[in-house]
Design a protein around this motif. Sequence first.
Motif, short mmCIF file in Angstrom:
data_model
loop_
_atom_site.label_atom_id
_atom_site.label_comp_id
_atom_site.label_asym_id
_atom_site.label_seq_id
_atom_site.Cartn_x
_atom_site.Cartn_y
_atom_site.Cartn_z
N ILE A 212 4.21 -4.06 -6.71
CA ILE A 212 4.51 -2.65 -6.45
C ILE A 212 5.55 -2.54 -5.34
CG2 ILE A 212 3.58 -0.45 -5.60
CD1 ILE A 212 0.92 -1.22 -6.92
N LYS A 215 8.97 -3.57 -6.59
CA LYS A 215 9.53 -2.54 -7.48
C LYS A 215 10.10 -1.38 -6.70
CE LYS A 215 7.02 -1.25 -11.12
NZ LYS A 215 5.79 -0.99 -11.90
N ARG A 216 9.57 -1.11 -5.54
CA ARG A 216 10.02 0.04 -4.76
C ARG A 216 11.32 -0.24 -4.04
NH1 ARG A 216 6.05 2.35 -0.70
NH2 ARG A 216 7.82 3.74 -0.41
N ARG A 217 11.73 -1.49 -4.02
CA ARG A 217 12.99 -1.79 -3.32
C ARG A 217 14.15 -1.14 -4.07
NH1 ARG A 217 12.14 -8.16 -2.43
NH2 ARG A 217 10.23 -7.99 -1.22
N LYS B 147 16.57 2.94 2.94
CA LYS B 147 16.24 1.77 3.79
C LYS B 147 16.13 2.17 5.26
CE LYS B 147 18.27 -1.59 0.71
NZ LYS B 147 19.50 -2.23 0.27
N MET B 153 5.93 6.21 -0.67
CA MET B 153 6.03 6.48 -2.11
C MET B 153 5.77 7.95 -2.38
SD MET B 153 3.38 5.19 -5.04
CE MET B 153 3.68 3.45 -5.04
N LEU B 156 9.00 9.77 -1.23
CA LEU B 156 10.21 9.38 -1.95
C LEU B 156 10.20 9.88 -3.39
CD1 LEU B 156 12.90 7.84 -1.92
CD2 LEU B 156 11.65 5.78 -2.54
N ASN B 229 15.55 1.67 -13.43
CA ASN B 229 14.39 2.36 -12.87
C ASN B 229 14.83 3.78 -12.53
OD1 ASN B 229 15.80 2.29 -10.43
ND2 ASN B 229 14.74 0.45 -9.74
#
Lengths: 218, 312
Positions: A212, A215-217, B147, B153, B156, B229
């Motif tokens: 997880i 994947k968030r990078r 960054k 999460m 974001l 993604n």
Amino acid sequence: MLKAMFMFKKNKKMLEEFDSYLQTAGELLDDFKAALDYYFENGPDDHVQNLANEIHIKESRCDDIRRHIELEIFEKSLLPESREDIFLLLERLDNLPNQAEDILRTLWTQQQELPQDTHPQVAELAELGVKMFGYIREGVKTVLGRGESIEELLTKVDTAESVGDQIQYKLVAQVFAKDMAVAEKMLCRDAIREIGALCDMADDVALLLNIINVKRRV
Amino acid sequence: MLTFIGSMFLGWGLGTNDAANVFGTAVSSRMVKWRTAALLAALFVVLGAVVQGGTAVETLTNLTPQTRLTATITVFAAAFTVMFMTLLKLPISASQAVVGSIFGIGLMQGNLNPAGTTKILLCWLGTPVGGAVFYIFFHLCLSSLVKAFKPSMLVLDPLIRGGLIIFGCYGAYALGANNVANVSAVLVGSGLLERQLAVLVGGVSIAVGILTLSKPVMLTVGRQIVEVNTFSALNVILAEAATVHLYAFVGVPVSTSQAVVGGLLGIGLLKGLQLIRWRTLTRVSLAWAATPFIGAALAMLFYIIAHLEYRP
């Protein structure tokens, strides 16, 4: 702007529910360790069943929180991949409280007595599982939080899991070296494996957390 | 009347297909309801068409003089090209089909504007390049912000979702500003409508297409040239919108699909060319290269047929 604030508020509530789940699961595992210590002192008497029932109440509470998060997740403004990750994370996390309850129930229903000289190492194995849950609890907060590196945490979990495997193998060898009926040895082996599975389950959660996080990078 | 109907039909087709380039990701992943996306897209397409659609209309009307007959031929040649490529299940650029048809008319009449033609061809070549460059630029900017601030999460994700909606609206505006010329240029060139009214009518026809039949296309997760993604998809949409909007200022209608492909190539350039599905990319590129030729050929054929005389 109001809708944006509302979205963040909803998501914040979900984070609080996650915290509540982790808190409850952590308490359950502490109770499990205490119940196991009682079992080692007194054997599989009726009080072990009472302790299993108390753990069951906490396990049900964990299930309720999990279902609530799962039902609400689609109302949150999470991305589809995040929703999938959270579903999977909850599923794997929930294995630990379920396993803890099953272990106690099995010890009581099968009226099982582990050999006296294995008690310290079995207790150590159970303690390791509880400790690993503590690591992954921090990992979950980090991953759902600022997504910082969890490398150090993963190393701790990995090391603990290896130690757990070693203890498990030694215990099984010790049991099978004894002068006991084969059936009894197998029951003891299964009980040891079930307790050792706590470490494996914690390791599974850690691996998922790593995925997880990666994947968030961006 | 035929010209008008043909243009409206072309605009409607453009709306049903191109809306997916701006809101497809958000709708297919259920982050935005289709109805919300369609309403926003329709609104911003009309806005873009009315506010900035005139420049591209002027470029196309200056390519070659049009009569009502040639305008009708142009529209139907483009429509048949779109239909033909769709039947072959190949990606289609309505812009290239329309411009190809206008080229065909210009060639038959012998008065194709070379400067205008060159400008358009250069812009077409520049569209995927623009998409890639903008993607890299926006990706570097947005990823630096993420960054630096390290949002959780749960912060974001709503930001990305909001971004998809906002950039989708921008993309719809750019679509209207840039592509309304495909619908309206022949109406203006043939003297059927004044420019302001033509861009409004053209914008509305695209909006009607979005509102009526864009759902199946938006809901379909198409085969990508690169796996993306959601964060990358956000950057692709923004890059596409910026590229198309840039060419709206330049005054050349370009393909939103090509701009999207350029964005996807940008991902490949940043993350590794091995991620690009070269076979798919080749197929798509060949289809795009063929489109203006097919449009031109059909326009020339229809022109010849329209000018045939019976001599007993």
